[in-house]
Scaffold this active site. Structure first.
Site, PDB file in Angstrom:
ATOM      1  N   ASN A 105       0.846  -1.198   0.000  1.00 14.92           N
ATOM      2  CA  ASN A 105       0.000   0.000   0.000  1.00 14.92           C
ATOM      3  C   ASN A 105       0.879   1.245   0.000  1.00 14.92           C
ATOM      4  OD1 ASN A 105       0.503   0.783   2.931  1.00 14.92           O
ATOM      5  ND2 ASN A 105      -0.378  -1.271   3.188  1.00 14.92           N
TER       6      ASN A 105
ATOM      7  N   ALA B 242       1.120   1.403  11.672  1.00 13.94           N
ATOM      8  CA  ALA B 242       1.454   0.676  10.438  1.00 13.94           C
ATOM      9  C   ALA B 242       0.209   0.319   9.638  1.00 13.94           C
ATOM     10  CB  ALA B 242       2.231  -0.594  10.772  1.00 13.94           C
TER      11      ALA B 242
ATOM     12  N   LYS C 116       9.518 -16.881 -10.257  1.00 14.67           N
ATOM     13  CA  LYS C 116       8.801 -15.773 -10.893  1.00 14.67           C
ATOM     14  C   LYS C 116       7.753 -16.319 -11.861  1.00 14.67           C
ATOM     15  CE  LYS C 116       9.383 -11.750 -13.859  1.00 14.67           C
ATOM     16  NZ  LYS C 116      10.299 -10.968 -14.701  1.00 14.67           N
TER      17      LYS C 116
ATOM     18  N   ASP D 210      -4.233 -10.079  12.525  1.00 14.37           N
ATOM     19  CA  ASP D 210      -4.626  -8.742  12.973  1.00 14.37           C
ATOM     20  C   ASP D 210      -3.815  -8.413  14.223  1.00 14.37           C
ATOM     21  OD1 ASP D 210      -5.885  -6.461  14.034  1.00 14.37           O
ATOM     22  OD2 ASP D 210      -7.789  -7.008  13.107  1.00 14.37           O
ATOM     23  N   ILE D 211      -2.733  -7.674  14.045  1.00 14.69           N
ATOM     24  CA  ILE D 211      -1.796  -7.406  15.146  1.00 14.69           C
ATOM     25  C   ILE D 211      -2.455  -6.570  16.235  1.00 14.69           C
ATOM     26  CG2 ILE D 211       0.455  -6.456  15.751  1.00 14.69           C
ATOM     27  CD1 ILE D 211       1.300  -6.919  12.830  1.00 14.69           C
TER      28      ILE D 211
ATOM     29  N   LYS E  76     -14.061   0.138  14.718  1.00 11.15           N
ATOM     30  CA  LYS E  76     -12.728  -0.407  14.994  1.00 11.15           C
ATOM     31  C   LYS E  76     -12.389  -0.262  16.479  1.00 11.15           C
ATOM     32  CE  LYS E  76      -8.130  -0.454  12.863  1.00 11.15           C
ATOM     33  NZ  LYS E  76      -7.267   0.169  11.829  1.00 11.15           N
TER      34      LYS E  76
ATOM     35  N   LYS F 273     -12.125  -3.982  18.258  1.00 15.01           N
ATOM     36  CA  LYS F 273     -10.753  -4.422  18.512  1.00 15.01           C
ATOM     37  C   LYS F 273     -10.297  -4.154  19.940  1.00 15.01           C
ATOM     38  CE  LYS F 273      -9.420  -4.401  13.704  1.00 15.01           C
ATOM     39  NZ  LYS F 273      -8.322  -4.266  12.733  1.00 15.01           N
TER      40      LYS F 273
END
Length: 421
Positions: free
Chosen positions: A231, A295, A309, A325-326, A358, A362
């Protein structure tokens, strides 16, 4: 200038500030004033520091004398003013080594483009640059220059070099300039420089035993040995938060995905690439008191990475699976959950709804949300505008308006310090 410095309104506002803060307990501050129209602001900075009970010595460069006089500085600092002539005549009294060792911290305000260039190259052709080169103390730079000078590639290159050497920057800010132009390059206000120095000196030992963990940057999820999913996160905001925490005395660990950002060697930096690597690094650095997850971790990874490749072809189907999911793992860890867990939400739409979801789902304490669809304040921008959503404080939210990411980080860390203390 006299009216600005000694006006009743300004005096009253500064009095309130000093009253609400503890004094600096005779901390020794060396202020280097360089030539530039912003040099007059250094007089106000001296007055603020003196009212906070700091001892100040000043070095005045040759060009700075065209904007402020030694007499005005001496009258405010109640101490000697040093320059190249004074140093030659009085080397036995105070040479460049002993002057650099005397200080608890060094401030260069204003810091001109010429000074930035000299410091980056290690030039020592006058008393100011020689003292800085000989110093073993933290040095803060408050840049002041035209917006085009600030944005010039050579200046930006020098900034990266100086940051890698451990110099800390205060500003510059965006605003109207003496030359009539508008943009980034204006020297930070004396009150903001004072607060930064106050926080650095007063919290240097206070928060030393408090551990902070920050994650920053993107992650790369490989499809084959040369291709990956990622990203646009630059990691800038996370790096700035790590620096702000470190400057407040926190024992800071920064876990970073791939970025091009330099950071002082005094911050523990763990470089990773994939979400799995970031997760393992996070686990290995628990427990911690504060965890800030800036992050942009990839939500998905390739189910089966190709060992070779993939040849060029008309179409390609890639099977993805959910990544670890840290944030969710850490915020719900019973035995090693930090006292304060902060998540970030980068959104393109439904910002408030997504941020609150969230926050609740979380189990983190704060969510800091920003709209990355905006031209200013999105990924890879120098600027940011965020909203902090607090859990268990009557659904309180707080907006931090558009400004440099370094300034945003200072405001966030202000709130972290208030929360844990």
């Amino acid at each position: 200038i006299y009216y600005w410095l000694f006006s009743p309104c300004n005096f009253w506002s500064i009095g309130i500030l000093i009253y609400t803060m503890n004094n600096l307990n005779n901390k020794k501050i060396l202020l280097i004033i360089c030539g530039g129209i912003s040099a007059y602001k250094s007089l106000e900075l001296i007055r603020l520091l003196k009212k906070s009970n700091a001892e100040i010595k000043t070095i005045l460069t040759k060009s700075a004398k065209e904007f402020v006089t030694p007499l005005s500085i001496t009258s405010l600092s109640q101490n000697k003013v040093y320059d190249d002539l004074f140093n030659v005549e009085n080397e036995t009294e105070m040479d460049h080594i002993s002057l650099s060792r005397w200080a608890d911290v060094i401030i260069i305000a204003p810091t001109t483009a010429n000074t930035i260039s000299k410091l980056a190259k290690g030039t020592s052709d006058d008393l100011a640059s020689t003292v800085v080169l000989a110093s073993n103390k933290q040095i803060f730079l408050a840049p002041a220059m035209n917006v085009r000078m600030w944005n010039h590639k050579s200046t930006q290159s020098h900034l990266k070099t100086l940051k890698s050497y451990g110099y800390e920057f205060i500003g510059p800010i965006i605003g109207d300039m003496a030359c009539g132009e508008y943009g980034e390059g204006k020297m930070s206000e004396p009150i903001d420089i004072y607060k930064r120095i106050y926080n650095f000196l007063s919290n240097k030992t206070k928060n030393k035993k408090i551990k902070a963990l920050v994650t920053a940057g993107p992650t790369n999820e490989y499809i084959d040995p040369v291709r990956y999913i990622t990203n646009k996160s630059s990691g800038k905001q996370g790096y700035e938060i790590a620096k702000s925490l470190f400057n407040r005395g926190f024992d800071t660990t920064l876990i970073s995905g791939p970025t091009n950002i330099e950071i002082t060697e005094r911050i523990k930096l763990i470089q990773v690439e994939t979400a799995e690597e970031m997760f393992k690094a996070t686990q290995q650095n628990l427990p911690t008191d504060v965890a800030i997850f800036t992050a942009a971790v990839s939500d998905f990874k390739v189910k089966k990475k190709h060992k070779k490749k993939i040849p060029k072809q008309e179409s390609l189907v890639i099977d993805l699976e959910k990544n670890i999911d840290i944030l969710n793992y850490v915020s719900n860890h019973n035995s090693k959950r930090p006292k304060l867990v902060i998540g970030f939400a980068a959104e393109t739409h439904n910002l408030e709804k997504n941020a609150i979801n969230k926050l609740q789902n979380k189990n983190c304490d704060w969510i800091i949300a920003n709209d990355i669809s905006k031209k200013e304040g999105g990924f890879d921008s120098k600027l940011n505008e965020v909203i902090i959503y607090y859990k268990n404080i009557n659904n309180k939210k707080e907006k931090l308006s558009l400004k440099n990411k370094s300034e945003i980080s200072e405001e966030i860390v202000d709130r972290i310090v208030s929360h844990i203390n």
